[in-house]
Design a protein around this motif. Structure first.
Motif, PDB file in Angstrom:
ATOM      1  N   PHE A  85     -37.316  51.693 -20.284  1.00  0.00           N
ATOM      2  CA  PHE A  85     -38.194  50.588 -20.680  1.00  0.00           C
ATOM      3  C   PHE A  85     -39.428  50.500 -19.778  1.00  0.00           C
ATOM      4  CE2 PHE A  85     -39.451  46.097 -20.286  1.00  0.00           C
ATOM      5  CZ  PHE A  85     -39.735  45.806 -21.601  1.00  0.00           C
ATOM      6  N   TYR A  86     -39.247  50.856 -18.499  1.00  0.00           N
ATOM      7  CA  TYR A  86     -40.368  50.816 -17.557  1.00  0.00           C
ATOM      8  C   TYR A  86     -41.125  52.134 -17.487  1.00  0.00           C
ATOM      9  CZ  TYR A  86     -38.786  46.284 -15.902  1.00  0.00           C
ATOM     10  OH  TYR A  86     -38.451  44.956 -15.823  1.00  0.00           O
ATOM     11  N   GLY A  87     -40.834  53.084 -18.410  1.00  0.00           N
ATOM     12  CA  GLY A  87     -41.658  54.285 -18.526  1.00  0.00           C
ATOM     13  C   GLY A  87     -41.066  55.553 -17.969  1.00  0.00           C
ATOM     14  N   ASP A  88     -39.847  55.568 -17.444  1.00  0.00           N
ATOM     15  CA  ASP A  88     -39.254  56.787 -16.909  1.00  0.00           C
ATOM     16  C   ASP A  88     -38.772  57.687 -18.034  1.00  0.00           C
ATOM     17  OD1 ASP A  88     -39.765  55.703 -14.483  1.00  0.00           O
ATOM     18  OD2 ASP A  88     -37.664  55.267 -13.959  1.00  0.00           O
ATOM     19  N   ASP A  89     -38.628  58.965 -17.697  1.00  0.00           N
ATOM     20  CA  ASP A  89     -38.097  59.925 -18.658  1.00  0.00           C
ATOM     21  C   ASP A  89     -36.624  59.635 -18.889  1.00  0.00           C
ATOM     22  OD1 ASP A  89     -38.422  62.622 -20.122  1.00  0.00           O
ATOM     23  OD2 ASP A  89     -36.640  62.907 -18.848  1.00  0.00           O
ATOM     24  N   ILE A  90     -36.168  59.682 -20.147  1.00  0.00           N
ATOM     25  CA  ILE A  90     -34.802  59.279 -20.484  1.00  0.00           C
ATOM     26  C   ILE A  90     -33.768  60.209 -19.857  1.00  0.00           C
ATOM     27  CG2 ILE A  90     -34.887  60.549 -22.683  1.00  0.00           C
ATOM     28  CD1 ILE A  90     -33.041  58.386 -23.839  1.00  0.00           C
ATOM     29  N   LEU A  91     -34.056  61.539 -19.830  1.00  0.00           N
ATOM     30  CA  LEU A  91     -33.086  62.474 -19.266  1.00  0.00           C
ATOM     31  C   LEU A  91     -32.970  62.298 -17.757  1.00  0.00           C
ATOM     32  CD1 LEU A  91     -31.156  64.807 -19.711  1.00  0.00           C
ATOM     33  CD2 LEU A  91     -33.100  66.398 -19.445  1.00  0.00           C
ATOM     34  N   LEU A  92     -34.120  62.160 -17.077  1.00  0.00           N
ATOM     35  CA  LEU A  92     -34.073  61.963 -15.627  1.00  0.00           C
ATOM     36  C   LEU A  92     -33.408  60.644 -15.260  1.00  0.00           C
ATOM     37  CD1 LEU A  92     -37.648  63.239 -14.620  1.00  0.00           C
ATOM     38  CD2 LEU A  92     -35.454  64.432 -14.406  1.00  0.00           C
ATOM     39  N   ALA A  93     -33.692  59.613 -16.048  1.00  0.00           N
ATOM     40  CA  ALA A  93     -33.072  58.310 -15.781  1.00  0.00           C
ATOM     41  C   ALA A  93     -31.559  58.384 -15.984  1.00  0.00           C
ATOM     42  CB  ALA A  93     -33.682  57.252 -16.694  1.00  0.00           C
ATOM     43  N   PHE A  94     -31.129  59.088 -17.028  1.00  0.00           N
ATOM     44  CA  PHE A  94     -29.683  59.210 -17.291  1.00  0.00           C
ATOM     45  C   PHE A  94     -28.987  59.960 -16.160  1.00  0.00           C
ATOM     46  CE2 PHE A  94     -26.065  61.490 -19.133  1.00  0.00           C
ATOM     47  CZ  PHE A  94     -25.359  60.432 -19.677  1.00  0.00           C
ATOM     48  N   ILE A  95     -29.599  61.078 -15.708  1.00  0.00           N
ATOM     49  CA  ILE A  95     -28.995  61.864 -14.621  1.00  0.00           C
ATOM     50  C   ILE A  95     -28.945  61.045 -13.336  1.00  0.00           C
ATOM     51  CG2 ILE A  95     -29.338  63.898 -13.165  1.00  0.00           C
ATOM     52  CD1 ILE A  95     -30.501  65.328 -15.614  1.00  0.00           C
ATOM     53  N   GLU A  96     -29.998  60.259 -13.092  1.00  0.00           N
ATOM     54  CA  GLU A  96     -30.050  59.461 -11.861  1.00  0.00           C
ATOM     55  C   GLU A  96     -28.931  58.429 -11.795  1.00  0.00           C
ATOM     56  OE1 GLU A  96     -33.095  56.387  -9.546  1.00  0.00           O
ATOM     57  OE2 GLU A  96     -33.749  57.501 -11.331  1.00  0.00           O
ATOM     58  N   HIS A  97     -28.502  57.929 -12.946  1.00  0.00           N
ATOM     59  CA  HIS A  97     -27.502  56.848 -12.955  1.00  0.00           C
ATOM     60  C   HIS A  97     -26.092  57.330 -13.285  1.00  0.00           C
ATOM     61  CE1 HIS A  97     -30.404  53.702 -12.319  1.00  0.00           C
ATOM     62  NE2 HIS A  97     -31.159  54.149 -13.323  1.00  0.00           N
ATOM     63  N   ILE A  98     -25.895  58.643 -13.359  1.00  0.00           N
ATOM     64  CA  ILE A  98     -24.528  59.163 -13.528  1.00  0.00           C
ATOM     65  C   ILE A  98     -23.619  58.731 -12.389  1.00  0.00           C
ATOM     66  CG2 ILE A  98     -23.161  61.294 -13.533  1.00  0.00           C
ATOM     67  CD1 ILE A  98     -25.241  62.567 -15.329  1.00  0.00           C
ATOM     68  N   PRO A  99     -24.083  58.686 -11.129  1.00  0.00           N
ATOM     69  CA  PRO A  99     -23.195  58.230 -10.038  1.00  0.00           C
ATOM     70  C   PRO A  99     -22.649  56.813 -10.244  1.00  0.00           C
ATOM     71  CG  PRO A  99     -25.092  59.370  -9.123  1.00  0.00           C
ATOM     72  CD  PRO A  99     -25.351  59.219 -10.592  1.00  0.00           C
ATOM     73  N   ASN A 100     -23.382  55.974 -10.972  1.00  0.00           N
ATOM     74  CA  ASN A 100     -22.870  54.627 -11.237  1.00  0.00           C
ATOM     75  C   ASN A 100     -21.560  54.670 -12.025  1.00  0.00           C
ATOM     76  OD1 ASN A 100     -26.281  53.705 -11.912  1.00  0.00           O
ATOM     77  ND2 ASN A 100     -25.212  53.639  -9.965  1.00  0.00           N
ATOM     78  N   PHE A 101     -21.493  55.643 -12.953  1.00  0.00           N
ATOM     79  CA  PHE A 101     -20.255  55.785 -13.717  1.00  0.00           C
ATOM     80  C   PHE A 101     -19.099  56.152 -12.800  1.00  0.00           C
ATOM     81  CE2 PHE A 101     -17.200  58.585 -15.770  1.00  0.00           C
ATOM     82  CZ  PHE A 101     -16.772  57.806 -16.832  1.00  0.00           C
ATOM     83  N   PHE A 102     -19.337  57.088 -11.867  1.00  0.00           N
ATOM     84  CA  PHE A 102     -18.266  57.513 -10.964  1.00  0.00           C
ATOM     85  C   PHE A 102     -17.807  56.360 -10.068  1.00  0.00           C
ATOM     86  CE2 PHE A 102     -19.940  61.661 -12.126  1.00  0.00           C
ATOM     87  CZ  PHE A 102     -18.778  62.398 -12.280  1.00  0.00           C
ATOM     88  N   TYR A 103     -18.733  55.470  -9.720  1.00  0.00           N
ATOM     89  CA  TYR A 103     -18.354  54.351  -8.852  1.00  0.00           C
ATOM     90  C   TYR A 103     -17.270  53.499  -9.526  1.00  0.00           C
ATOM     91  CZ  TYR A 103     -18.583  49.977  -6.288  1.00  0.00           C
ATOM     92  OH  TYR A 103     -18.244  48.862  -5.561  1.00  0.00           O
ATOM     93  N   TYR A 104     -17.514  53.060 -10.746  1.00  0.00           N
ATOM     94  CA  TYR A 104     -16.562  52.181 -11.416  1.00  0.00           C
ATOM     95  C   TYR A 104     -15.291  52.927 -11.838  1.00  0.00           C
ATOM     96  CZ  TYR A 104     -20.148  48.600 -11.472  1.00  0.00           C
ATOM     97  OH  TYR A 104     -21.070  47.655 -11.085  1.00  0.00           O
ATOM     98  N   PHE A 105     -15.424  54.207 -12.157  1.00  0.00           N
ATOM     99  CA  PHE A 105     -14.245  54.976 -12.543  1.00  0.00           C
ATOM    100  C   PHE A 105     -13.319  55.190 -11.350  1.00  0.00           C
ATOM    101  CE2 PHE A 105     -11.899  58.888 -13.459  1.00  0.00           C
ATOM    102  CZ  PHE A 105     -11.398  58.594 -14.710  1.00  0.00           C
ATOM    103  N   VAL A 106     -13.886  55.545 -10.193  1.00  0.00           N
ATOM    104  CA  VAL A 106     -13.068  55.729  -8.990  1.00  0.00           C
ATOM    105  C   VAL A 106     -12.474  54.399  -8.546  1.00  0.00           C
ATOM    106  CG1 VAL A 106     -13.147  56.397  -6.547  1.00  0.00           C
ATOM    107  CG2 VAL A 106     -14.345  57.771  -8.247  1.00  0.00           C
ATOM    108  N   TYR A 107     -13.255  53.326  -8.678  1.00  0.00           N
ATOM    109  CA  TYR A 107     -12.746  51.996  -8.330  1.00  0.00           C
ATOM    110  C   TYR A 107     -11.498  51.678  -9.155  1.00  0.00           C
ATOM    111  CZ  TYR A 107     -13.258  47.153  -6.681  1.00  0.00           C
ATOM    112  OH  TYR A 107     -13.069  45.956  -6.054  1.00  0.00           O
ATOM    113  N   ALA A 108     -11.570  51.886 -10.449  1.00  0.00           N
ATOM    114  CA  ALA A 108     -10.425  51.589 -11.316  1.00  0.00           C
ATOM    115  C   ALA A 108      -9.272  52.547 -11.065  1.00  0.00           C
ATOM    116  CB  ALA A 108     -10.852  51.667 -12.781  1.00  0.00           C
TER     117      ALA A 108
END
Length: 457
Positions: free
Chosen positions: A81-104
């Motif tokens: 929404f703020y103008g970043d490339d969708i692929l780069l933004a998705f790759i950058e936030h993949i670690p967020n998924f691992f955080y909640y998955f490892v937590y659970a």
């Protein structure tokens, strides 16, 4: 912990988690710099822990995967929404998924899933801290793997900082969770107490209804007997068919009275069985009985638009008394006092005794009304009343009659006095034998010589 098949409400809570956890992760701080500058500390993980404890019907790995995917996609959408490339933004936030998955993942361990979350608060706190630390390490490792290089290494100082942050966030959300559970428990206990008090007052009122029904049964028996006597007289003196018909009509009426009496007897038997039980729950301390009675009569006084101040003087430590029987007597006396007071006054209840001499002395004093001396002896007469409703219909006049009957049935006495101006005092003297909780029967031992040879020991 999987307690069963998820309900519709569980799915709604899961949807609420998908919305709330990403939003809670936006107010954030960045405790590290360099290659780990994108690592954030937010309210997302405490809120996720709350839902992880709440949603016990879902597998925890499933809950962690859903929350991680929701956060990853939400933050990717914000960057796009703020103008970043969708692929780069998705790759950058993949670690967020691992955080909640490892937590659970840590909450899916068998050691925790076999324990009750309400009884293992410290255990949950420990696992939450460990999960927080390892989830943070997992997120940092994923960030490092995605960056393909790092100029800063993971240090002991960073680990200590992660542990302190984990402790603070964990105990913050667990304190909130268990305080919320405590509040819910107190609310449930309050509702149960109110319901128990309501049922207590209802059953206490049944004592008077049983007495009135008994009086009605006696009247029905007398009417049936009288009708039958009239039938016999008419039958013996009948000389014409009209006389025979009149006699038969009186017999029919006697039969109807008999049927009504039989129906009342069945109702009376059921109510009598209910009021004559002697369960442990039927007994309450006198001070609690007084509080319950005053609470009810205060509402009654307010409904009549009267300003009446209630007070009680009941020593602590008195033995429990039969609540329904005593309440049925006190409620009648206090209700009569409330109705007799025109606008404002006071009602004071005093209870003494009940221990040494085996007598319970109750004094009920009210101001704001009086009874003339010539009527003091009439107030206990069946049917006597000075109260009329808005249509001019007289009251049944059975309340004080019931009180006197119950008092004498218990072997006690009742006395009314009045100054003839502004005060009425009622003195009750009751034996405690029928009001106290009966002692539990002592266990009996079977003599050795009474055991059958073939009976297993």
């Amino acid at each position: 912990m999987n307690d069963g098949k998820p309900t519709r409400q569980d799915w709604l809570v899961l949807l609420f988690m998908i919305i709330l956890v990403p939003l809670a992760g936006e107010p954030k701080m960045h405790p590290f710099s360099g290659d780990f500058a994108n690592f954030r500390v937010s309210f997302g993980s405490p809120v996720f822990l709350l839902f992880l404890i709440w949603l016990s019907t879902f597998p925890r790995l499933f809950t962690g995967a859903v929350a991680g995917a929701a956060v990853m996609l939400f933050r990717t959408g914000l960057d796009v929404f703020y103008g970043d490339d969708i692929l780069l933004a998705f790759i950058e936030h993949i670690p967020n998924f691992f955080y909640y998955f490892v937590y659970a993942l840590f909450f899916a361990l068998p050691q925790l899933s076999r324990k009750s979350i309400y009884e293992q608060a410290l255990g949950i706190a420990f696992w939450a801290i460990i999960a927080e630390v390892f989830a943070s390490v997992g997120e940092l490792a994923a960030m490092n793997a995605i960056a393909y290089q790092q100029s800063e290494t993971f240090t002991i100082g960073m680990l200590v900082r992660l542990i302190l942050i984990a402790i603070l966030r964990c105990f913050f959300i667990l304190s909130f969770f268990f305080l919320f559970q405590l509040y819910n428990t107190e609310m449930r206990l309050t509702r149960k107490t109110k319901e128990k008090d309501r049922l207590t007052m209802l059953i206490a009122g049944l004592y008077e209804e049983v007495f009135e029904l008994k009086c009605s049964l006696q009247s029905g028996e007398a009417v049936t007997h009288d009708c039958y006597n009239v039938y016999v007289q008419l039958k013996d003196s009948a000389q014409t068919p009209e006389d025979e018909a009149l006699a038969n009509e009186v017999l029919r009426i006697a039969g109807q009275c008999h049927d009504i009496k039989k129906n009342q007897q069945r109702i009376y038997a059921g109510l009598q069985e209910l009021t004559q039980n002697r369960r442990v729950d039927d007994y309450m301390s006198p001070d609690k009985i007084a509080r319950l009675m005053i609470h009810t009569q205060k509402k009654y006084a307010r409904s009549l638009g009267k300003e009446i101040h209630f007070s009680s003087h009941v020593p602590a430590g008195l033995p429990p008394l039969h609540a329904f029987m005593l309440l049925s007597i006190l409620n009648n006396l206090v209700a009569n006092a409330v109705e007799a007071i025109p606008c404002r006054g006071t009602i004071t209840l005093t209870i003494v005794g009940g221990t040494g001499d085996g007598r319970l002395k109750i004094t009920l004093k009210n101001t704001g009304s009086f009874i003339s001396p010539r009527r003091l002896e009439q107030v206990f007469t069946p049917g006597y009343t000075t109260k009329f409703d808005s249509t001019g219909k007289a009251s049944s006049g059975v309340g004080l009659t019931y009180v006197k009957h119950q008092t004498e049935t218990l072997g006690g006495t009742i006395e009314l006095t009045s100054d003839g101006k502004d005060k009425v005092i009622c003195h009750l003297d009751l034996p405690c034998q029928k009001l106290h909780k009966p002692a539990a029967p002592a266990p009996t031992e079977t003599p050795p010589n009474t055991i059958n040879k073939g009976e297993p020991l």
